[in-house]
Write a protein that holds these residues in place. Sequence first.
Motif, PDB file in Angstrom:
ATOM      1  N   GLN B 418      90.727 -19.279  32.700  1.00 12.33           N
ATOM      2  CA  GLN B 418      90.507 -17.846  32.512  1.00 12.33           C
ATOM      3  C   GLN B 418      89.012 -17.549  32.339  1.00 12.33           C
ATOM      4  O   GLN B 418      88.479 -16.627  32.951  1.00 12.33           O
ATOM      5  CB  GLN B 418      91.235 -17.409  31.235  1.00 12.33           C
ATOM      6  N   PHE B 420      86.472 -19.461  33.246  1.00 13.30           N
ATOM      7  CA  PHE B 420      85.762 -19.790  34.487  1.00 13.30           C
ATOM      8  C   PHE B 420      85.886 -18.636  35.484  1.00 13.30           C
ATOM      9  O   PHE B 420      84.912 -18.223  36.113  1.00 13.30           O
ATOM     10  CB  PHE B 420      86.314 -21.089  35.079  1.00 13.30           C
ATOM     11  N   TYR B 421      87.095 -18.103  35.568  1.00 14.15           N
ATOM     12  CA  TYR B 421      87.343 -16.995  36.492  1.00 14.15           C
ATOM     13  C   TYR B 421      86.459 -15.794  36.144  1.00 14.15           C
ATOM     14  O   TYR B 421      85.767 -15.241  37.000  1.00 14.15           O
ATOM     15  CB  TYR B 421      88.819 -16.611  36.434  1.00 14.15           C
ATOM     16  N   LEU B 422      86.467 -15.417  34.870  1.00 14.12           N
ATOM     17  CA  LEU B 422      85.682 -14.250  34.466  1.00 14.12           C
ATOM     18  C   LEU B 422      84.182 -14.510  34.604  1.00 14.12           C
ATOM     19  O   LEU B 422      83.429 -13.638  35.036  1.00 14.12           O
ATOM     20  CB  LEU B 422      86.022 -13.864  33.022  1.00 14.12           C
ATOM     21  N   MET B 423      83.758 -15.708  34.252  1.00 15.47           N
ATOM     22  CA  MET B 423      82.327 -16.012  34.346  1.00 15.47           C
ATOM     23  C   MET B 423      81.855 -16.049  35.794  1.00 15.47           C
ATOM     24  O   MET B 423      80.723 -15.695  36.095  1.00 15.47           O
ATOM     25  CB  MET B 423      82.016 -17.342  33.641  1.00 15.47           C
ATOM     26  N   SER B 424      82.755 -16.441  36.701  1.00 13.52           N
ATOM     27  CA  SER B 424      82.372 -16.457  38.116  1.00 13.52           C
ATOM     28  C   SER B 424      82.108 -15.038  38.627  1.00 13.52           C
ATOM     29  O   SER B 424      81.568 -14.851  39.704  1.00 13.52           O
ATOM     30  CB  SER B 424      83.473 -17.103  38.963  1.00 13.52           C
ATOM     31  N   ARG B 425      82.508 -14.037  37.813  1.00 10.46           N
ATOM     32  CA  ARG B 425      82.229 -12.647  38.186  1.00 10.46           C
ATOM     33  C   ARG B 425      81.043 -12.097  37.384  1.00 10.46           C
ATOM     34  O   ARG B 425      80.897 -10.902  37.194  1.00 10.46           O
ATOM     35  CB  ARG B 425      83.475 -11.778  37.960  1.00 10.46           C
ATOM     36  N   GLY B 426      80.235 -13.023  36.858  1.00 12.68           N
ATOM     37  CA  GLY B 426      78.982 -12.612  36.227  1.00 12.68           C
ATOM     38  C   GLY B 426      79.063 -12.343  34.744  1.00 12.68           C
ATOM     39  O   GLY B 426      78.077 -11.970  34.126  1.00 12.68           O
ATOM     40  N   LEU B 427      80.251 -12.516  34.119  1.00 15.37           N
ATOM     41  CA  LEU B 427      80.346 -12.294  32.682  1.00 15.37           C
ATOM     42  C   LEU B 427      79.861 -13.541  31.944  1.00 15.37           C
ATOM     43  O   LEU B 427      80.177 -14.658  32.349  1.00 15.37           O
ATOM     44  CB  LEU B 427      81.793 -11.995  32.261  1.00 15.37           C
ATOM     45  N   SER B 428      79.096 -13.329  30.873  1.00 20.73           N
ATOM     46  CA  SER B 428      78.709 -14.474  30.055  1.00 20.73           C
ATOM     47  C   SER B 428      79.963 -14.987  29.347  1.00 20.73           C
ATOM     48  O   SER B 428      80.992 -14.321  29.336  1.00 20.73           O
ATOM     49  CB  SER B 428      77.676 -14.060  29.017  1.00 20.73           C
ATOM     50  N   GLN B 429      79.851 -16.164  28.734  1.00 25.15           N
ATOM     51  CA  GLN B 429      81.026 -16.712  28.052  1.00 25.15           C
ATOM     52  C   GLN B 429      81.521 -15.765  26.957  1.00 25.15           C
ATOM     53  O   GLN B 429      82.718 -15.538  26.808  1.00 25.15           O
ATOM     54  CB  GLN B 429      80.699 -18.081  27.457  1.00 25.15           C
ATOM     55  N   GLU B 431      81.078 -12.508  26.794  1.00 29.04           N
ATOM     56  CA  GLU B 431      81.679 -11.323  27.414  1.00 29.04           C
ATOM     57  C   GLU B 431      83.080 -11.642  27.938  1.00 29.04           C
ATOM     58  O   GLU B 431      83.998 -10.833  27.825  1.00 29.04           O
ATOM     59  CB  GLU B 431      80.808 -10.825  28.566  1.00 29.04           C
ATOM     60  N   MET B 435      86.512  -9.968  26.653  1.00 30.81           N
ATOM     61  CA  MET B 435      87.392  -9.263  27.583  1.00 30.81           C
ATOM     62  C   MET B 435      88.842  -9.751  27.427  1.00 30.81           C
ATOM     63  O   MET B 435      89.775  -8.944  27.399  1.00 30.81           O
ATOM     64  CB  MET B 435      86.927  -9.444  29.026  1.00 30.81           C
ATOM     65  N   VAL B 436      89.025 -11.045  27.276  1.00 31.32           N
ATOM     66  CA  VAL B 436      90.383 -11.574  27.089  1.00 31.32           C
ATOM     67  C   VAL B 436      90.982 -11.038  25.778  1.00 31.32           C
ATOM     68  O   VAL B 436      92.136 -10.613  25.737  1.00 31.32           O
ATOM     69  CB  VAL B 436      90.388 -13.123  27.077  1.00 31.32           C
TER      70      VAL B 436
END
Lengths: 245, 469
Positions: B418, B420-429, B431, B435-436
């Motif tokens: 989860q 990795f997926y969000l970070m691949s969209r530019g979110l820092s860890q 962030e 978000m989760v």
Amino acid sequence: MKTLTIDNLHVSIEEKEILRGISLQVKQGEVHALMGPNGSGKSTLASTLMGHPRYEVTEGTMQLGDVRLNKLGPDKRAKEGIFLSFQYPSEISGVSLQNFLRTAYNNLKREKGKPVPVLEFRKILEEKMKLLGMNPLLAKRSVNEGFSGGEKKRSEILQLAIIEPTIAILDETDSGLDVDALKAVAQGINALRGPEIGIVLITHYSRILKYITPDHVHILVGGKIVRSGGAELAHQIEETGYEGI
Amino acid sequence: MSTNVKQPEIKDIASQQSGADPINYSFMSEPGISKKVVEQISHYKNEPAWMLDQRLRALDIFFAKKQPTWGADLSDIDYSSIYYYLRPTDKVQNKWEDLPESIRKTYDRIGIPQAERKFLAGVMAQYESEAVYHSLKKQLEDLGVVFLDMDSGLRKHPDMVKQYFGTVIPAGDNKLAALNSAVWSGGSFVYIPAGVRVEIPLQAYFRINAERAGQFERTLIVAEEGSYVHYIEGCTAPIYTTNSLHSAVVEIIVKKGARVRYTTVQNWSKNVYNLVTKRTFVHEEGMMEWVDGNFGSKVTMKYPSVFLLGKGAKGDILSLAFAGEGQHQDAGGKAFHGAPYTSSKIVSKSISKLSGHTSYRGMVTIPHGMKGCKSTVICDALLLDEHSRSDTYPTMDIRESDTQIQHEATVGKIGEEQLFYLMSRGLSQAEAMSMVVSGFIEPIAKEIPLEYAVEMNRLIEMEMEGSVG
């Protein structure tokens, strides 16, 4: 014009070597198809390029333009212009696709502290969804939660359309789709194809290549690129299988 | 006690600040609890004799009852070191410079206005309510709505207060309720006449008010037949206090066909034991909704309850708890089905990080003969790392077969994929984690008024930044 340069890349997971010296150059504006049988290391390459923490680079480099990617986290790589369309994208309960996309957009396309106005983003989103022939209601649902296989893949392509990366890696974007969904996804990718974007299309089967004609085709077997060629290489695979290579 | 001492009428805080106070109450600024302290609180407030009697009876119960040991660890509470009454002037306890850095930072991040910060931090006694409140007050008065701090309520409506005070939560209910009944001060008295619907949430326009905020506040809400009110208590900004015990009592009476919603967002500083008793009596076809968010404190024990006492009565309890390092949030809800065809729903969401510990503790009781009752309990826990902990103690005492009971519980961890997926969209860890978490609490956050929900999200973002390091 930027180039993704992969040079002699070796990657291990839990001490087991999966990639054994991959070298590849992808320029903006090019479409490369990367084909290979199960277990050849296709998805490992995709995850490694995006910076998955579980994959260990033991040798070699990845570089976009002048920037070496090896030590950068996934968020930093995204900011450099790398995008990965996931084979199995995660579900994020309680977060709508549109809010997720707006956050991604603000992080990747806007200066820090200058977020896109909500209404302006809604316009961008509507336009891209229309371009990809998507139902606008999908944007209001929780990210990937309860999405069909086709919806997940189209949502990935939508993200690609909104983020407009320099290099897009599409990991098995065609898998698990019926013919209609495959056509729709392929049309979406074709619509986004252009001089600004380099695409690495990872696939097991050649069927998506009926709709998207690659500039280059590479065959990955046992963690190595065993052959490279033009679009005709994909047809050969279709006839003879990977055994024939 | 003597009643011949002339008391200054407590009109408002401003007159207190003028300094005209002929009586020496200085010993009240001494810590510790005794009969004398209770008498002096009552005397200082110029209360009727029955209230003093109630306070003293409650004090005896407090002394007689043992410290509860069935829940969170309360063994460190030292009742003799706590201040039981602070005059509004005494509430200016702290100097701005002495505030912990973390508290000041949080005010910055949540965007709390300067004047409000000083009040929250205890460096200013009063926060000026917005002018809008005065017109609101007039409108409410015209409808016959009473909305006063509890001390004023007792002075202006002694009969009404006497009729209901302590009827939902008697002093004997538990040790902390007894303590509150003995030393209570502040809180709100709300009365909604039959058929009146108050469309604006009460408290939203002046969430900061010295007389309402306190260590031992007492709130009583009476909603007459067919009326409606939404009451909001607390705020997301950390309330800094050097006094380490907050023990409130909230009693609500929902009469036939009435509906009350009570929203709390609590963020006490991390030295506070927050031990609160909240209960509602819901009569025929009435509806009670508790929305309870717990962020701060060292230990919280809070289980908003609904006693469904008339046919068709409904009770919903939404509980949210966030436990960071060193915190224990022991929260949940209770539903007692005391009439047939009543229904209850308890939804609990908890998040723990680092050494944070959350517990869901709930109880649903359906006695024999209470046919056609329904109850749903959902408790979901989210663990942010391998050091955090979550427990579930769901008790169900169902003695009637003609009922529908549902119970679901989940425990989840934020997954590597989860993130990795969000970070691949530019979110820092950080962030990605927030978000989760925001998504996880969304079912409850959407029930909280927007301005509070926005602040709550900022609070979560801050907590996540802290956890990534």
